[in-house]
Design an enzyme around this catalytic site. Structure first.
Site, mmCIF file in Angstrom:
data_model
loop_
_atom_site.group_PDB
_atom_site.id
_atom_site.type_symbol
_atom_site.label_atom_id
_atom_site.label_comp_id
_atom_site.label_asym_id
_atom_site.label_seq_id
_atom_site.Cartn_x
_atom_site.Cartn_y
_atom_site.Cartn_z
ATOM 1 N N GLY A 29 0.677 -1.273 -0.143
ATOM 2 C CA GLY A 29 -0.111 -0.022 -0.056
ATOM 3 C C GLY A 29 0.942 1.185 -0.087
ATOM 4 N N ASP A 83 2.974 -3.391 8.109
ATOM 5 C CA ASP A 83 1.916 -3.054 7.189
ATOM 6 C C ASP A 83 0.974 -2.242 7.198
ATOM 7 O OD1 ASP A 83 0.183 -5.606 5.238
ATOM 8 O OD2 ASP A 83 0.435 -3.574 4.741
ATOM 9 N N GLY A 84 0.291 -1.428 6.350
ATOM 10 C CA GLY A 84 -0.763 -0.601 6.357
ATOM 11 C C GLY A 84 -2.072 -1.201 6.820
ATOM 12 N N LYS A 96 -8.297 -4.656 6.562
ATOM 13 C CA LYS A 96 -7.161 -4.713 5.507
ATOM 14 C C LYS A 96 -7.580 -5.220 3.965
ATOM 15 C CE LYS A 96 -3.024 -5.827 6.318
ATOM 16 N NZ LYS A 96 -2.539 -4.752 5.396
ATOM 17 N N GLY A 97 -7.095 -5.000 3.213
ATOM 18 C CA GLY A 97 -7.336 -5.668 1.976
ATOM 19 C C GLY A 97 -7.702 -4.662 0.773
ATOM 20 N N GLY A 98 -7.788 -3.387 0.946
ATOM 21 C CA GLY A 98 -7.973 -2.152 0.169
ATOM 22 C C GLY A 98 -6.966 -2.270 -1.294
ATOM 23 N N GLU A 105 -0.558 -10.594 2.895
ATOM 24 C CA GLU A 105 -0.430 -10.046 4.163
ATOM 25 C C GLU A 105 -0.773 -10.590 5.322
ATOM 26 O OE1 GLU A 105 -2.945 -6.728 3.150
ATOM 27 O OE2 GLU A 105 -1.183 -5.463 2.507
ATOM 28 N N LYS A 123 -7.253 6.406 9.306
ATOM 29 C CA LYS A 123 -7.776 5.263 9.273
ATOM 30 C C LYS A 123 -8.248 4.708 10.757
ATOM 31 C CE LYS A 123 -6.035 4.507 5.343
ATOM 32 N NZ LYS A 123 -4.920 3.824 4.977
#
Ligand code: DER
Length: 225
Positions: A29, A83-84, A96-98, A105, A123
């Site tokens: 991301g 991770d984002g 997550k998963g956008g 991930e 977020k």
């Protein structure tokens, strides 16, 4: 611009957690982009690190910025994963998963001793669910899998790319985005989805976060146990 700075601040701050000789899980991301760029600078200054990328995009950034890569045939566990996220609630549960990389991930986050989440301040939420929940499903019989998800009270939307073709993940699967609106029990919802035939994994990362770094335009805030 402010959000870019907030992402950059969070991404760059996370790199200070990486110690010499670590193996690091590399998320996906636009916030991770700033982490990768900073990590590349530290590698250029002598930091010894090996990363496992969670997507082809992150692999490309690793090659661009000079971050050495390895894979799970070479390492038993990861010291750290960074991770984002699309949403972080007050229990540090994530959506997550956008970016479409949730399956790899989650494998990487699960393999890491410490999982660090880097987000811009847009977020953080009190309750998960305003962001449509990504769910990765197999292409074979996807219409049947989607029908099973409908029984949970939501209308899954198959994710498409800019050319309006069905998006295909790095694992050659499809993703449906599920607008639950508000998710009061992410653990239960994840289990209900995960057990459905045809579902590979969901974007609910439950009880996985060890540290959250929140980027603001002018500073960062670090939450850890
Ligand atoms: O897809 C993902 O889970 C990414 O981590 C993503 O959700 C975060 O995206 P961003 O850093 O570009 O906002």
């Amino acid at each position: 611009k402010d959000q870019d700075n907030a992402k950059k601040n969070a991404g760059e701050a996370s790199v200070s957690l990486i110690e010499n000789g670590m193996t690091v899980g590399l998320g996906t991301g636009s916030t991770v982009y700033w982490m990768m760029r900073k990590l590349g600078e530290r590698v250029a200054n002598g930091l010894e690190v090996q990363g496992i990328p969670s997507s082809r995009q992150t692999e490309a950034w690793a090659n661009e910025f000079g971050v050495p890569l390895t894979d799970f045939s070479q390492v038993k566990e990861l010291d750290l994963a960074i991770d984002g996220a699309d949403e972080v609630d007050q229990q540090w549960q994530l959506i997550k998963g956008g970016g479409g990389a949730l399956v790899r991930e989650k494998i990487i986050a699960a393999a890491a001793r410490k999982f660090v989440v880097i987000v811009d301040d847009s977020k953080t939420v009190t309750q998960l669910g305003a962001f449509p929940l990504p769910v990765e499903i197999l292409p074979f019989g996807w219409e049947m899998t989607t029908a099973r998800i409908v029984e949970l009270g939501v209308t899954p939307v198959i994710r498409r790319n800019d050319a309006n073709d069905i998006f295909v993940s790095d694992n050659s699967n499809y993703i449906v985005d599920c607008r639950f609106g508000s998710i009061t029990d992410p653990k239960t919802l994840h289990q209900q989805l995960k057990q459905l035939t045809g579902v590979v994994d969901t974007g609910l990362f439950v009880d996985m976060s060890d540290k959250v770094i929140i980027g603001h335009p002018d500073r960062t805030e670090t939450l850890s146990e």
